[in-house]
Design an enzyme around this catalytic site. Sequence first.
Site, PDB file in Angstrom:
ATOM      1  N   CYS A   1       0.842  -1.201   0.000  1.00 12.84           N
ATOM      2  CA  CYS A   1       0.000   0.000   0.000  1.00 12.84           C
ATOM      3  C   CYS A   1       0.873   1.245   0.000  1.00 12.84           C
ATOM      4  CB  CYS A   1      -0.919   0.004   1.230  1.00 12.84           C
ATOM      5  SG  CYS A   1      -0.021   0.072   2.797  1.00 12.84           S
TER       6      CYS A   1
ATOM      7  N   CYS B   1       3.358   1.576   2.878  1.00  9.22           N
ATOM      8  CA  CYS B   1       4.623   0.865   2.683  1.00  9.22           C
ATOM      9  C   CYS B   1       5.581   1.706   1.847  1.00  9.22           C
ATOM     10  CB  CYS B   1       4.374  -0.474   1.986  1.00  9.22           C
ATOM     11  SG  CYS B   1       3.294  -1.604   2.883  1.00  9.22           S
TER      12      CYS B   1
ATOM     13  N   ASP C   1       5.337 -35.720   2.419  1.00  5.72           N
ATOM     14  CA  ASP C   1       6.491 -36.136   3.194  1.00  5.72           C
ATOM     15  C   ASP C   1       6.486 -35.308   4.482  1.00  5.72           C
ATOM     16  OD1 ASP C   1       9.129 -37.185   3.840  1.00  5.72           O
ATOM     17  OD2 ASP C   1       9.892 -35.225   3.234  1.00  5.72           O
TER      18      ASP C   1
ATOM     19  N   ASP D   1      10.586 -33.239  -0.383  1.00  8.39           N
ATOM     20  CA  ASP D   1      11.755 -32.385  -0.571  1.00  8.39           C
ATOM     21  C   ASP D   1      13.084 -33.115  -0.603  1.00  8.39           C
ATOM     22  OD1 ASP D   1      11.926 -33.043   2.210  1.00  8.39           O
ATOM     23  OD2 ASP D   1      13.201 -31.288   2.480  1.00  8.39           O
TER      24      ASP D   1
ATOM     25  N   ASP E   1      12.905 -38.649  -1.811  1.00 12.65           N
ATOM     26  CA  ASP E   1      11.551 -38.395  -2.317  1.00 12.65           C
ATOM     27  C   ASP E   1      11.509 -38.298  -3.836  1.00 12.65           C
ATOM     28  OD1 ASP E   1      10.248 -38.256   0.194  1.00 12.65           O
ATOM     29  OD2 ASP E   1      11.024 -36.233   0.485  1.00 12.65           O
TER      30      ASP E   1
END
Length: 758
Positions: free
Chosen positions: A30, A33, A438, A621, A625
């Site tokens: 906005c 900011c 996972d 990750d 996997d």
Amino acid sequence: MTHIRDLSSFVQHPAGGNAVMDLVVDGVKCGGCIGAIERGLAKESSIRSARVNLANKRLRVEWDDTFLKPDEILQKLEAIGYPAFPFANNDSVSREAVEERFLLRCLGVAAFGMMNIMLLSVSVWSGHDTNMSPEVRDFFHWISALIALPVVAYSGRPFFRSALKAIRSGAMNMDVPITLGVLLAVLMSVVETWQHAENAYFDSAVMLLLFLLAGRLLDQQMRRRTRDVANNLQAMQADTACKLLPDGQVRELPVADIRIGDLVLVRPGDRVPVDGKVEYGASEVDQSLVTGETVYAAVASGAQVYAGSINVSNTLHVRVTAEGAGTLLGEIKQLLRNALEQRSSYVALADKAARLYAPLVHATALLSFLGWVLAGAGWQTSLITAITVLIITCPCALGLAVPAVQVVASGAMFRASVIMNGGDTLERLAGVDHIVFDKTGTLTLPDGRLANRGELDEPTLQLAGTLAAASKHPLARAVATAAQAKTPAAVREFPGRGVEAVIAGVPARLGSAEFCDAVDAFAAAARRYPEASLIGLRHGSLVKVFAVEQALRSDAAEVVAEFRRLGFGVEIISGDREATVRSIALQLGDIPFRSAAKPAEKIARLHALKAAGHRVLMVGDGLNDAPALAAADVSLSPITAAHLAQAHADAVFLGSSLTPVLKAVLIARKARRLMLQNLWFSVIYNFIAVPLAIAGLATPLIAAAAMSGSSVAVTLNSLRARSVRNAGHGAGPSATALSPGAAALSPGAAALSQRAAP
């Protein structure tokens, strides 16, 4: 590890002498900011100006670099509360800006011409009721011609160029019937004016261009905004390499800081960041991104490795032979291009229909002309009918039906911090009905904490740290962080089990209980730390167990609860021990789980789910996997995942939140609905409009308005893909399931499962 940031490549020095740098600022939402950033930087006397663009979240800073270094500006922004990342403009961005300005000029000229021609047309129409003389009517028509001809010549260039290019290549695109319709309408109007006819259709030609240009500009802006978000994400990626120093320590540097002759460390599962020769170690590398060859290549000392390939098994020391800006960044750019230009089965269907439609439109217009001539209507009336058919049946709505949704949905994905890879990722995500997570590093944050740090002596911790520093597994990272390890050992990684190296002439292992032959020690540690994840060390007779406490991602429970509320199946498959996985499953609402699962067992579970009729999304990750990610119908990995896991995933999500996974599925489901809606709308529109045009019940002006209106309607409907607030609300996966006929459009939905596991 030590992080060094050299931002000199992002700094420009215009003629004024001050330094200028463009930054992507995270968290700008906005005007407040903007004010906080600009006022905060204005306090620094060396900064001459700071301007924030809220639309693309970019900051341009101009400063005197005699007294202030670029990285100090980033530190000041971090202190203000707005992390920033350097951004480099590229040629494609500049070309897009030039194209957008060109379309805007064409639109402006068309709008100016349309307003004036419509005023003249209204005067002619009203003149029919006031007995306007033929001379005055013809004068108004000639004035319209003087306005329309240069307007069409200028504003029609985007379509004329495209049509001419297509014809030269022996193809047909949507711009061919557009060009033909506009030129025929203008030519017919000139002839009608020359022959003192009551009607001319300059307004139809210009209106058609006006609406088409508006639609094309809107499409261009959607694509630009999507690319802006994508480029911002790309700028926020850590593009680093691990440089080995002469004393054996490792410093993690931006790839741009790596020079020819440097020695870099490449861990198992990591992407090779540079071109170079292996100086130490032996491993296998996946070079499919570079060479297209899917079989792993064995490399040893003296072998050449290339940026973009993935180290699969053992640690490598690579001597740099060629500098580069970073192949990982180049790959991310390719992922973004894939996502913006991806071609699912829906895209293929729409493209095929559009290609077939162009010659069909021409044939229909020609037959309409011949039919009316044979019916004795006269060539003028017959040609007007043919022009009307040509305009009203232009396949713009059909051509936009799918691509417009994909552009908007891709932008929504990027805003949700998801980077897609693959032509049909969006489509396959939409068909998911079961989610498999996972645990370690996926449901939990990648950085854990040693719960039994006080029980460990320093030599043991340092020994474990040298092994852990060479692995990217979250539990190993926790050990490396606790040990503050800087000198990694040259290890061999066993996915799902651990790492091994020879230290002081004795084999040393860090990993699971069975891998370290430490089942009893693990059992004792499990009784003391029932909810911690355990990783063991064995070096000769020395056996130690490290208890790592992991925190759930802050929104994991809410995301899992929402998936279950929407009717998705959710479960955990983890290689961790039962007590730890059960604790996480209870925190997530007592969801089903499987613990101590080996990579083959994960794949077997996914195959069982698919055999039961489920379409499975796998989120993981780790190195272990990667086979499961390849075996699932569609897969996601966090940005912190091993590069081997990311290479097998269909999308990567950023940040510490799990919400991007939920948003990705909801955006995909909504995008699929909108694609089908647009396709059906295009079919129904043509089913109604074409007979009316052939029957002579529409004029070119009405045809232009109808065709343009259909394109605008499709585009506006596509914009709904920006928001997923109501996507899937109160309905399970079956609520948006494809009809049997539409389901046939998805033959590649399970293609990913056929990829070979590593």
